[in-house]
Write an enzyme that holds these catalytic residues in place. Sequence first.
Site, mmCIF file in Angstrom:
data_model
loop_
_atom_site.group_PDB
_atom_site.id
_atom_site.type_symbol
_atom_site.label_atom_id
_atom_site.label_comp_id
_atom_site.label_asym_id
_atom_site.label_seq_id
_atom_site.Cartn_x
_atom_site.Cartn_y
_atom_site.Cartn_z
ATOM 1 N N ARG A 157 10.245 -14.768 -59.524
ATOM 2 C CA ARG A 157 10.444 -13.780 -58.472
ATOM 3 C C ARG A 157 10.388 -14.620 -57.080
ATOM 4 O O ARG A 157 10.568 -13.923 -55.932
ATOM 5 C CB ARG A 157 9.146 -12.812 -58.608
ATOM 6 C CG ARG A 157 9.266 -11.647 -59.429
ATOM 7 C CD ARG A 157 8.117 -10.511 -59.052
ATOM 8 N NE ARG A 157 6.853 -11.018 -58.965
ATOM 9 C CZ ARG A 157 5.863 -11.064 -60.061
ATOM 10 N NH1 ARG A 157 6.424 -10.717 -61.252
ATOM 11 N NH2 ARG A 157 4.835 -11.568 -59.772
ATOM 12 N N TYR A 189 19.017 4.299 -39.910
ATOM 13 C CA TYR A 189 19.441 4.556 -41.008
ATOM 14 C C TYR A 189 18.487 5.735 -41.794
ATOM 15 O O TYR A 189 17.312 5.544 -41.855
ATOM 16 C CB TYR A 189 19.397 3.052 -41.967
ATOM 17 C CG TYR A 189 19.832 3.661 -43.541
ATOM 18 C CD1 TYR A 189 21.070 3.813 -43.814
ATOM 19 C CD2 TYR A 189 18.824 3.499 -44.424
ATOM 20 C CE1 TYR A 189 21.485 4.080 -45.019
ATOM 21 C CE2 TYR A 189 19.200 3.754 -45.773
ATOM 22 C CZ TYR A 189 20.491 3.995 -46.133
ATOM 23 O OH TYR A 189 21.045 4.177 -47.349
ATOM 24 N N ASP A 242 17.892 -4.009 -37.350
ATOM 25 C CA ASP A 242 18.689 -3.685 -38.537
ATOM 26 C C ASP A 242 20.151 -4.071 -37.917
ATOM 27 O O ASP A 242 20.732 -3.480 -37.229
ATOM 28 C CB ASP A 242 18.711 -2.345 -39.012
ATOM 29 C CG ASP A 242 19.427 -2.062 -40.278
ATOM 30 O OD1 ASP A 242 20.475 -2.515 -40.402
ATOM 31 O OD2 ASP A 242 19.187 -1.052 -41.066
ATOM 32 N N LYS A 287 26.407 -3.743 -47.680
ATOM 33 C CA LYS A 287 27.741 -3.368 -46.898
ATOM 34 C C LYS A 287 28.572 -4.555 -46.586
ATOM 35 O O LYS A 287 29.125 -5.132 -47.346
ATOM 36 C CB LYS A 287 27.137 -2.674 -45.596
ATOM 37 C CG LYS A 287 25.954 -1.498 -45.876
ATOM 38 C CD LYS A 287 26.447 -0.443 -46.692
ATOM 39 C CE LYS A 287 25.256 0.403 -47.075
ATOM 40 N NZ LYS A 287 24.311 0.831 -46.237
HETATM 41 C C1 LIG Z 1 22.852 0.977 -46.164
HETATM 42 C C2 LIG Z 1 22.099 0.665 -45.181
HETATM 43 C C3 LIG Z 1 20.573 0.535 -45.046
HETATM 44 C C4 LIG Z 1 20.018 0.586 -46.730
HETATM 45 O O1 LIG Z 1 20.739 -0.249 -47.505
HETATM 46 P P1 LIG Z 1 20.675 -0.260 -49.235
HETATM 47 O O2 LIG Z 1 21.463 -1.660 -49.600
HETATM 48 O O3 LIG Z 1 21.809 0.879 -49.170
HETATM 49 O O4 LIG Z 1 19.358 -0.026 -49.673
HETATM 50 C C5 LIG Z 1 19.825 0.235 -43.897
HETATM 51 N N1 LIG Z 1 20.558 0.283 -42.873
HETATM 52 C C6 LIG Z 1 21.626 0.557 -42.589
HETATM 53 C C7 LIG Z 1 22.231 0.392 -41.156
HETATM 54 C C8 LIG Z 1 22.549 0.868 -43.655
HETATM 55 O O5 LIG Z 1 23.833 1.244 -43.540
#
Ligand SMILES: *Cc1c(COP(=O)(O)O)cnc(C)c1O
Length: 366
Positions: A43, A94, A165, A190
């Site tokens: 972990r 998000y 983010d 993404k």
């Molecule tokens: C998709 C996304 C998230 C969440 O990520 P996951 O991998 O789907 O848990 C957070 N912030 C943004 C801007 C996103 O596009």
Amino acid sequence: MAHHDDTTAVHGGRPEAHPDGPVNPPISLSSTLHAGGPYGYGREYNDTLAALEKLLGDLEGGEATVFASGMAAANAVFDMFSPGDVVVASRYSYGGVIARLTELDARGAIKLRTVDVTEPDEIAATALGASWVWVESPTNPMLEVCDLRAAAQVAHAHGARLVVDNTFMTPLRQKPLSHGADFVVHSVTKALAGHSDLLMGAVITADHHMKEAILGRRLLLGAVPSAFDAYLAIRGMRTLHVRLDRAEHNAMIIAERLAAHPAVSAVHYPGLPGHKNAGVHKDQALGPGTVLAFEVAAGAAAAQRVTESVRLMTFATSLGGVETLIERRRRWAGENPLVPEALIRLSLGIENVEDLWADLQQALST
Ligand SMILES: *Cc1c(COP(=O)(O)O)cnc(C)c1O
């Protein structure tokens, strides 16, 4: 010697060279580690995860910890909140992030204040007494731009930490730590991984003590990604710069054409000169990115029809993959009610832009 980012994307995180040694990190399938090292268990440490963390950390300018999803990464940061902390977050964030912060607020764990991140004065007024400021730039799905240096300044003036983010931009387009952010959060799912075939997240910080604290969150919360997914993410990131260049080129052309299309009432994209904070974005980022949003003049039902009429693009949520994705955000019951009903989010892939435009044109004519 420090290299350019596109070179680091190709070479970062590789194993040390020795004759007949592998050029790629191994997929290390071991939960158990020989005793005597600083970690001791799967972990906390895994060779493949460490390779990905080195690559990501080098690109963002800090130390990375990877998690089983972007939401797991966000929750690792939320887990550092103290009871009663005031948390300032962009009104467009998000969906999962806002939902979780709202939940924490509702149970009295934190006090959530949402802000328009395009207005530094509003952040300054709201940050009074805050411990955390959480922003995206550009925001999802409105593509609003936050002045990250100004946000870092007001956050720090109030003794708060700034979390950015950076999913929409990736470190190849924007480096929030260099603008003063304390933490960068990613949905590696993404553009970083880029092939719509895995879920992963990351938290990056330049403060080693904070990195240890974040790693501690992974150890105790347990949202560890698999070594196989880490391998895929590394493989995806080897071409990040090439994919971004093409997808961003596609996004710019489609944004300009949509802006001139009679069926479209608004286009939200920081690459367009009419964008509210296009200047700020140009100042802090190397490109406008691969995601845009537009509004269909005839309303929600017409917008929904557009997303269901595409033949080449994929009608699906998510973003940052090699294939172009289209969706009307308000089709989700949980979407922020501030988002216009007729708003379509488009994540540009790396297809031929004329094929994409032909598809969008035929969908807009239905
Ligand atoms: C998709 C996304 C998230 C969440 O990520 P996951 O991998 O789907 O848990 C957070 N912030 C943004 C801007 C996103 O596009």
